[in-house]
Design a protein around this motif. Structure first.
Motif: not given
Length: 747
Positions: A135-139
């Motif tokens: 995903p975007d902004r995985a963290v």
């Protein structure tokens, strides 16, 4: 006498955890079936990563997983989970200690989007190079899913994505300043930089029965506090416009709750002494009991000048030998950044790289090609860190300025390991390097100087007189590797600091004679002094000096070899005139770059602060300090990139229009002193229209909330105005952010 290193427990001196009896696993398990085969009923630590699991020391999840395993912990891997629900996050069960979350070796946003905010169709860290598997902004997303799966289990975030977002940071993809990722992710603790030391500290304390709330002062960590700790001196650096006469600031932390006594044991309620930043110079303060208050998230999100000021402070507090803690208010919470981790000594580096890596992808991928693994499977990391300080690069913010090097013996042993374990090894070592190929063993000659230094670079504007520039350990290493039986070629593919290389002609001779396969890539980045000063890069005189040495030694070796220089377009400080002069330089030197790079504002870099604020954080920042021009809208960036590809006919009309506006129509025409031909030379070949792939027309994201780049200055202005009007609004909830999923150049 000032000590070079502060006290740090040796990385391999921690007592082993009871589960060491299970021994070493062939691969860290990724399924319950693999756990059962190992005889495990549970994992002590579960690492969630956005990369495919490759058991190789170039992959962060493998390094930290194997390190924890060496101390007796059972470590599982959840690789590239389906983030749309919690099922994948529960596949290994409940961890006994914590989840460790990382986006992977690359920032998930840079991995997914180009500098022009177009979607990349591939992902080098995924089987078959398939894009869109994280995903975007995985963290943020992974951390929230871990919390949803097991809300009573601590979550630790780390890796480069988290590291570069430890405080409020400008986010290029949404064109706004975002909160610390520790807030948005709902995680319990953030580890920044190379995290071996901090991770072992935290894991050992948790295994001994402590809670994360008790672990507030571990180096290399960032936590959330309700209030600052007691007994500290606060340096208030929340303003850039202090008046000439600064009165003592009343400390709101001097209040002691009723019924409490101020004692040594009651440290959290001891008063805090507050000193305005302008008055701190004449007084010596204990760095262990001092912190710097940064402007709050609310202030830096509305005031770009304060953002640049904050960036400058962060970078000045990056030397682990003298850095102080930082604090930044986010609403009612305080983000507390402990000083950077103590660098690893050579024997500790050796221990990390000597762990029993399988050196191949997990067997579950079968014959699937993982491009990143193919690129590094026969490369060797010989060092960490970079003291170059290039403002556009995030290596220093992540790995630090102190060079950490391995021993020759450890490196040579790794070559033998490659020969034994890498399928189809042909005798070619693809790289001996790291962030930079020729900073191996180079460090400050004076421990006292290093302990007090706050310079942003050891090589800009000139090479520091205290810097060791002796490349002989690297030269000797090259010779030893070439002498190993079965090794026929050793390439050097990491970035080369040619300003350092010219200080040691013998190294340049060795490199050019034996380790260049016809082409050597180097990165002058620009030709113009004003732009180079914003990059903290050396002038072209150093490049010319290196080129003369390169040509001389190539001729002596009887080889026809060439330098391939890299340049950046649209960097802060780069005007159209600067790019025009660079294009003229390229044509004069008969360079026709094929792959060119547009400046990419990665989180936390100094150049990104310039891009966002229009100020220069390399100097003291005030509202009246130097302004930095930055090309931002689509057309400006396209034109600057076009100057680098002056030879491409698709750029000619745009360059002609720009040159006419600049009053430099004299560069239009035929001849060696002309940049582009006149209009009648354009090829008028009709192009067959193609159906655009999703996102290609607009630079779209793979979600409905996709980032875009302005097509003109008016659109940029309107978007900035809209952002300002929203800045006082309440931030989105974490769930809203994860549902919308809005979405490091190295040398």
């Amino acid at each position: 006498m000032i000590k070079r290193h502060k006290t740090a427990q040796h990385l391999f001196s921690y007592p082993a955890y009871w589960a060491e009896c299970y021994g070493v696993s062939p691969f860290l398990p990724t399924t319950r079936e693999e756990m059962d085969a190992l005889g495990w009923d549970s994992c002590d630590v579960i690492i969630v990563t956005g990369d495919a699991y490759v058991d190789h020391p170039s992959f962060g999840m493998a390094v930290l997983g194997r390190l924890l395993e060496s101390k007796g912990y059972r470590v599982g891997i959840i690789d590239q989970p389906n983030w749309r629900n919690t099922e994948d996050f529960m596949r290994l069960g409940r961890p006994n200690l914590y989840f460790g979350v990382t986006a992977g070796n690359m920032d998930s946003m840079i991995n997914r989007y180009t500098a022009d905010l177009k979607v990349r169709n591939d992902d080098a860290y995924t089987p078959y190079g398939e894009g869109g598997k994280r995903p975007d902004r995985a963290v943020i997303v992974y951390s929230q899913r871990c919390k949803e799966a097991f809300n009573d289990i601590p979550v630790m975030i780390g890796g480069i994505e988290a590291s570069l977002r430890r405080i409020a940071q400008y986010d290029y993809w949404s064109n706004e300043v975002r909160r610390s990722v520790l807030i948005d992710s709902t995680a319990d603790i953030l580890l920044y930089g190379n995290a071996e030391r901090a991770m072992l500290d935290v894991t050992h304390e948790l295994a001994m029965g402590k809670t994360l709330n008790q672990l507030k002062n571990i180096r290399g960590t960032t936590i959330v506090r309700d209030t600052p700790p007691g007994g500290f001196t606060e340096i208030d650096s929340t303003r850039v416009d202090w008046p000439g006469q600064v009165d003592k600031i009343y400390s709101p932390y001097e209040y002691i709750p009723e019924g409490k006594c101020q004692t040594e044991e009651d440290k959290d309620v001891m008063p805090i002494r507050v000193i305005p930043a302008p008055l701190r110079r004449g007084e010596k303060l204990d760095p262990e009991k001092t912190y710097i208050r940064l402007p709050s998230f609310e202030k830096v999100s509305k005031d770009p000048v304060l953002y640049a000021h904050t960036s400058r402070i962060l970078h000045l507090e990056s030397n682990p030998h003298n850095a102080r803690a930082l604090i930044q208010k986010h609403g009612k919470k305080e983000i507390w950044v402990n000083p950077p981790p103590i660098p690893l000594e050579t024997d500790e580096m050796d221990g990390v790289f000597d762990l029993p890596y399988a050196r191949v992808p997990h067997p579950k991928y079968k014959k699937a090609r993982i491009p990143a693994y193919d690129m590094i499977k026969t490369s060797i990391n010989i060092m960490r860190g970079c003291f170059g300080g290039c403002t556009f690069c995030s290596i220093t913010e992540h790995e630090g300025r102190v060079i950490q090097s391995r021993s020759h013996e450890s490196i040579l042993n790794e070559i033998e390991d490659i020969k034994a374990k890498v399928p189809g090894f042909t005798g070619h070592i693809s790289d001996l390097g790291g962030p930079t190929s020729n900073m191996y063993t180079l460090n400050c000659n004076d421990d006292e100087v290093q302990a007090s230094c706050r310079k942003l670079s050891c090589v800009y504007p000139t090479i520091c007189s205290n810097l060791n520039t002796d490349h002989s350990p690297t030269t000797q290493l090259y010779r030893k590797t070439r002498a190993i039986e079965g090794i026929h070629t050793v390439s050097i593919a990491s970035g080369l600091r040619y300003d350092l290389a010219v200080e040691d002609p013998e190294y340049v001779r060795e490199l050019v004679t034996h380790h260049v396969g016809g082409l050597l890539k180097i990165a002058p980045e620009h030709s113009e002094t004003d732009t180079l000063s914003k990059m903290m890069k050396p002038g072209m005189g150093t490049y010319d000096r290196f080129k003369r040495m390169f040509d001389k030694y190539s001729k002596e070796a009887g080889k026809k070899q060439h330098l391939i220089p890299y340049f950046i377009a649209a960097h802060p400080g780069s005007s159209d005139e600067d790019m025009m002069n660079l294009a003229v330089w390229l044509k004069t030197n008969d360079f026709k770059p094929d792959q060119v790079q547009t400046f990419y504002p990665s989180p936390m870099s100094l150049a990104t602060a310039m891009y966002h604020s229009g100020k220069n954080p390399l100097k003291q920042v005030t509202y009246k300090s130097e302004d930095v021009y930055t090309p931002k809208d689509y057309e400006q960036r396209r034109v600057q990139k076009g100057f680098l590809r002056y030879h491409d006919s698709s750029n000619w009309q745009g360059l002609r229009d720009t040159l006419i506006k600049m009053g430099r129509a004299d560069l239009i025409g035929h001849g060696a002193n002309k940049l582009v031909p006149p209009a009648e030379q354009d090829k008028r070949v009709p192009r067959r229209p193609k159906n655009a792939k999703p996102g290609q027309k607009t630079g779209a994201s793979h979600t409905s909330n996709r980032p875009t780049i302005s097509k003109n200055a008016a659109a940029e202005k309107a978007r900035n105005k809209a952002n300002k009007s929203k800045s006082g609004a309440r931030p989105q909830t974490n769930n809203q952010q994860s549902k919308k999923r809005p979405s490091s150049r190295t040398k």
